[in-house]
Design a protein around this motif. Sequence first.
Motif, PDB file in Angstrom:
ATOM      1  N   CYS A   1      -2.525   2.398   6.319  1.00 12.35           N
ATOM      2  CA  CYS A   1      -1.148   2.234   6.789  1.00 12.35           C
ATOM      3  C   CYS A   1      -0.960   0.765   7.152  1.00 12.35           C
ATOM      4  CB  CYS A   1      -0.904   3.132   7.996  1.00 12.35           C
ATOM      5  SG  CYS A   1       0.701   2.907   8.781  1.00 12.35           S
ATOM      6  N   PRO A   2      -0.025   0.038   6.532  1.00 11.98           N
ATOM      7  CA  PRO A   2       0.111  -1.407   6.775  1.00 11.98           C
ATOM      8  C   PRO A   2       0.342  -1.769   8.238  1.00 11.98           C
ATOM      9  CG  PRO A   2       1.416  -0.745   4.876  1.00 11.98           C
ATOM     10  CD  PRO A   2       0.934   0.515   5.519  1.00 11.98           C
ATOM     11  N   ALA A   3       1.059  -0.941   8.974  1.00  9.06           N
ATOM     12  CA  ALA A   3       1.389  -1.280  10.362  1.00  9.06           C
ATOM     13  C   ALA A   3       0.236  -1.012  11.314  1.00  9.06           C
ATOM     14  CB  ALA A   3       2.629  -0.502  10.808  1.00  9.06           C
TER      15      ALA A   3
ATOM     16  N   MET B   1      -3.058  -0.022  10.144  1.00 13.74           N
ATOM     17  CA  MET B   1      -4.322  -0.227   9.440  1.00 13.74           C
ATOM     18  C   MET B   1      -5.236   1.000   9.519  1.00 13.74           C
ATOM     19  SD  MET B   1      -3.577  -2.925   8.066  1.00 13.74           S
ATOM     20  CE  MET B   1      -5.054  -2.962   7.053  1.00 13.74           C
ATOM     21  N   GLN B   2      -4.652   2.177   9.841  1.00  6.84           N
ATOM     22  CA  GLN B   2      -5.431   3.411   9.798  1.00  6.84           C
ATOM     23  C   GLN B   2      -5.659   3.816   8.337  1.00  6.84           C
ATOM     24  OE1 GLN B   2      -2.506   5.368  12.809  1.00  6.84           O
ATOM     25  NE2 GLN B   2      -4.326   6.663  12.785  1.00  6.84           N
ATOM     26  N   VAL B   3      -6.857   4.347   8.048  1.00  5.06           N
ATOM     27  CA  VAL B   3      -7.126   4.870   6.712  1.00  5.06           C
ATOM     28  C   VAL B   3      -6.287   6.122   6.501  1.00  5.06           C
ATOM     29  CG1 VAL B   3      -8.869   5.832   5.176  1.00  5.06           C
ATOM     30  CG2 VAL B   3      -9.468   3.946   6.698  1.00  5.06           C
ATOM     31  N   LEU B   4      -5.586   6.176   5.384  1.00  2.30           N
ATOM     32  CA  LEU B   4      -4.680   7.295   5.121  1.00  2.30           C
ATOM     33  C   LEU B   4      -5.447   8.532   4.665  1.00  2.30           C
ATOM     34  CD1 LEU B   4      -1.860   5.368   3.223  1.00  2.30           C
ATOM     35  CD2 LEU B   4      -1.823   6.159   5.598  1.00  2.30           C
ATOM     36  N   GLN B   5      -5.249   9.638   5.365  1.00  2.00           N
ATOM     37  CA  GLN B   5      -5.841  10.910   4.930  1.00  2.00           C
ATOM     38  C   GLN B   5      -5.119  11.447   3.699  1.00  2.00           C
ATOM     39  OE1 GLN B   5      -8.635  11.958   6.424  1.00  2.00           O
ATOM     40  NE2 GLN B   5      -8.425  10.103   7.698  1.00  2.00           N
ATOM     41  N   SER B   6      -3.871  11.040   3.559  1.00  2.00           N
ATOM     42  CA  SER B   6      -3.071  11.430   2.393  1.00  2.00           C
ATOM     43  C   SER B   6      -2.115  10.278   2.076  1.00  2.00           C
ATOM     44  CB  SER B   6      -2.270  12.694   2.684  1.00  2.00           C
ATOM     45  OG  SER B   6      -1.306  12.929   1.667  1.00  2.00           O
ATOM     46  N   LYS B   7      -1.911  10.032   0.788  1.00  2.00           N
ATOM     47  CA  LYS B   7      -0.986   8.985   0.380  1.00  2.00           C
ATOM     48  C   LYS B   7       0.414   9.537   0.097  1.00  2.00           C
ATOM     49  CE  LYS B   7      -4.403   5.735  -1.447  1.00  2.00           C
ATOM     50  NZ  LYS B   7      -4.794   4.877  -2.590  1.00  2.00           N
ATOM     51  N   GLU B   8       0.622  10.796   0.399  1.00  2.17           N
ATOM     52  CA  GLU B   8       1.948  11.387   0.235  1.00  2.17           C
ATOM     53  C   GLU B   8       2.872  10.878   1.337  1.00  2.17           C
ATOM     54  OE1 GLU B   8       2.807  13.375  -2.295  1.00  2.17           O
ATOM     55  OE2 GLU B   8       0.780  13.147  -3.113  1.00  2.17           O
ATOM     56  N   PHE B   9       4.164  10.746   1.019  1.00  5.33           N
ATOM     57  CA  PHE B   9       5.128  10.403   2.054  1.00  5.33           C
ATOM     58  C   PHE B   9       6.357  11.282   1.899  1.00  5.33           C
ATOM     59  CE2 PHE B   9       5.145   6.981  -1.222  1.00  5.33           C
ATOM     60  CZ  PHE B   9       6.313   7.308  -1.887  1.00  5.33           C
TER      61      PHE B   9
ATOM     62  N   ASP C   1      -5.701  -5.735   3.698  1.00  4.43           N
ATOM     63  CA  ASP C   1      -4.800  -6.310   2.709  1.00  4.43           C
ATOM     64  C   ASP C   1      -5.347  -7.664   2.251  1.00  4.43           C
ATOM     65  OD1 ASP C   1      -2.303  -8.337   2.384  1.00  4.43           O
ATOM     66  OD2 ASP C   1      -1.752  -6.343   1.673  1.00  4.43           O
ATOM     67  N   PRO C   2      -5.331  -7.954   0.937  1.00  8.01           N
ATOM     68  CA  PRO C   2      -5.868  -9.231   0.444  1.00  8.01           C
ATOM     69  C   PRO C   2      -5.251 -10.458   1.107  1.00  8.01           C
ATOM     70  CG  PRO C   2      -5.509  -7.731  -1.387  1.00  8.01           C
ATOM     71  CD  PRO C   2      -4.940  -7.061  -0.170  1.00  8.01           C
TER      72      PRO C   2
ATOM     73  N   GLN D   1       5.487   2.053  -1.723  1.00  6.19           N
ATOM     74  CA  GLN D   1       4.968   2.454  -3.028  1.00  6.19           C
ATOM     75  C   GLN D   1       4.219   1.296  -3.679  1.00  6.19           C
ATOM     76  OE1 GLN D   1       5.399   5.777  -4.541  1.00  6.19           O
ATOM     77  NE2 GLN D   1       3.596   4.807  -5.443  1.00  6.19           N
ATOM     78  N   ARG D   2       4.780   0.082  -3.550  1.00  4.88           N
ATOM     79  CA  ARG D   2       4.117  -1.106  -4.088  1.00  4.88           C
ATOM     80  C   ARG D   2       2.774  -1.343  -3.374  1.00  4.88           C
ATOM     81  NH1 ARG D   2       8.313  -3.783  -4.300  1.00  4.88           N
ATOM     82  NH2 ARG D   2       8.268  -4.727  -2.236  1.00  4.88           N
ATOM     83  N   TRP D   3       2.749  -1.131  -2.067  1.00  5.88           N
ATOM     84  CA  TRP D   3       1.512  -1.273  -1.280  1.00  5.88           C
ATOM     85  C   TRP D   3       0.441  -0.303  -1.783  1.00  5.88           C
ATOM     86  CZ3 TRP D   3      -0.781  -3.985   2.700  1.00  5.88           C
ATOM     87  CH2 TRP D   3      -1.790  -3.339   3.421  1.00  5.88           C
ATOM     88  N   LEU D   4       0.819   0.950  -1.979  1.00  2.00           N
ATOM     89  CA  LEU D   4      -0.145   1.965  -2.433  1.00  2.00           C
ATOM     90  C   LEU D   4      -0.560   1.727  -3.878  1.00  2.00           C
ATOM     91  CD1 LEU D   4       1.503   5.134  -0.827  1.00  2.00           C
ATOM     92  CD2 LEU D   4      -0.499   3.878   0.004  1.00  2.00           C
TER      93      LEU D   4
END
Length: 413
Positions: free
Chosen positions: A51-53, A55-63, A248-249, A41-44
């Motif tokens: 996805c941090p692991a 690095m795929q672009v998320l089609q949805s930010k729901e979990f 990620d910065p 949640q902090r990442w989003l």
Amino acid sequence: MVRDDLYITVPTLFRCPISLDVMKSPVSLCTGVTYDRSSIQRWLDNGNNTCPATMQVLQSKEFVPNRTLQHLIQNWSDSAHSPVESPPSLDQLQDLMKDLRTKTENSNNNSRTLDSLTKIVRFAKESEENRNFLAKMDGFIVTLLEFLGNAGGRECRKFDFLEEVVGLLDLVLSKFEDHQQLTKTMLKSDRDCLASLLLVLQHGRTDSRIASARVLETIANDAESKLLIAEKDGLLSETLKLITPENDPALIEAGLSCLVQISMPKRVKAELVHLGTIKTLVKLVSDSNSSVTVTEKALKMLETLSSCKEGQWEICENGGCVAAILQRVLKVSSSATEHAVTILWSVCYLFRDERAQEEVARANGLTKILLLMQSNCSPSVRQMSADLLKIFRVNSKSCLSSYDTKTTHIMPF
């Protein structure tokens, strides 16, 4: 040998890929990777859309909650009587090191070796004093480098173990006093440590890729080591992937720091220009969401590349590059100002590129240079600004044709 009942071994599956702690509320993203709810949640919330692991672009930010894994963690926690591991004591650490060296020589039980290494990682993370202790421990760094050097030359069957080695090296290498000996061991021996670091850059978690970049930065401490690193097939291009603006910065910062460290040799600069580094750097400099640190490092990298003819040409050829640099001359930081002015001075004053000079004029750069000279800038920035003004004074179309750089008055525009 170390008694197994002194420790509670946490299954890798139960650790959050971001925090590396045991997950309290596991949730899964659309990519199928599971994280602790608070960590992802902090990442989003920080604006990330990958996805941090993976690095795929998320089609949805729901979990969605991973109930099965949560039950497994709860059952394991209940049976172990403790969900959290304690770092080993110094006496236990000595036993762990003996155990680790024995397993290195026999190399039969990868799982037990990983357990021993994980406990040492916990010890290193506990305090600065612990990291200093490990760095000075006889044979500790050598043992880690043996692991690292033996993993890259063939398919790594225990990649999570390799990631732990690189992460531990990142923690302790800066505390190791003999950097020359370290570089010699890693780069000039028959062990292929660079291949292992490259493997982590290609396939590792975000934190492991950061650690790998930091290790490379640490060992690049002379001209020869910088060339050896840069000439490792695929390593430069893989490091460049770290500084993609979508990353990620922290990953971008680590990649930029590494590139700045290894890019001093002329051959390396030319190769970086050839790989398209300047376009990526311009994106970072132009991005209003870039942090001050990222902006400073990106400008520093551009400054380094502007010192070679290939870099100067590419900066002038890349439309909008000079304008993007001008936007960072003021209101970022004194370091950013110095880097930006040095780049402009290089292409406009030294290289005398007319395209760059025209772009400065179109972007109202003269006003910014004048304002900069009236600010509390460093003597070197003031001198470079004066040199730039001399270039434009000879242009009869410029309203600065009669401007005297010794005056402190800014003429109205």
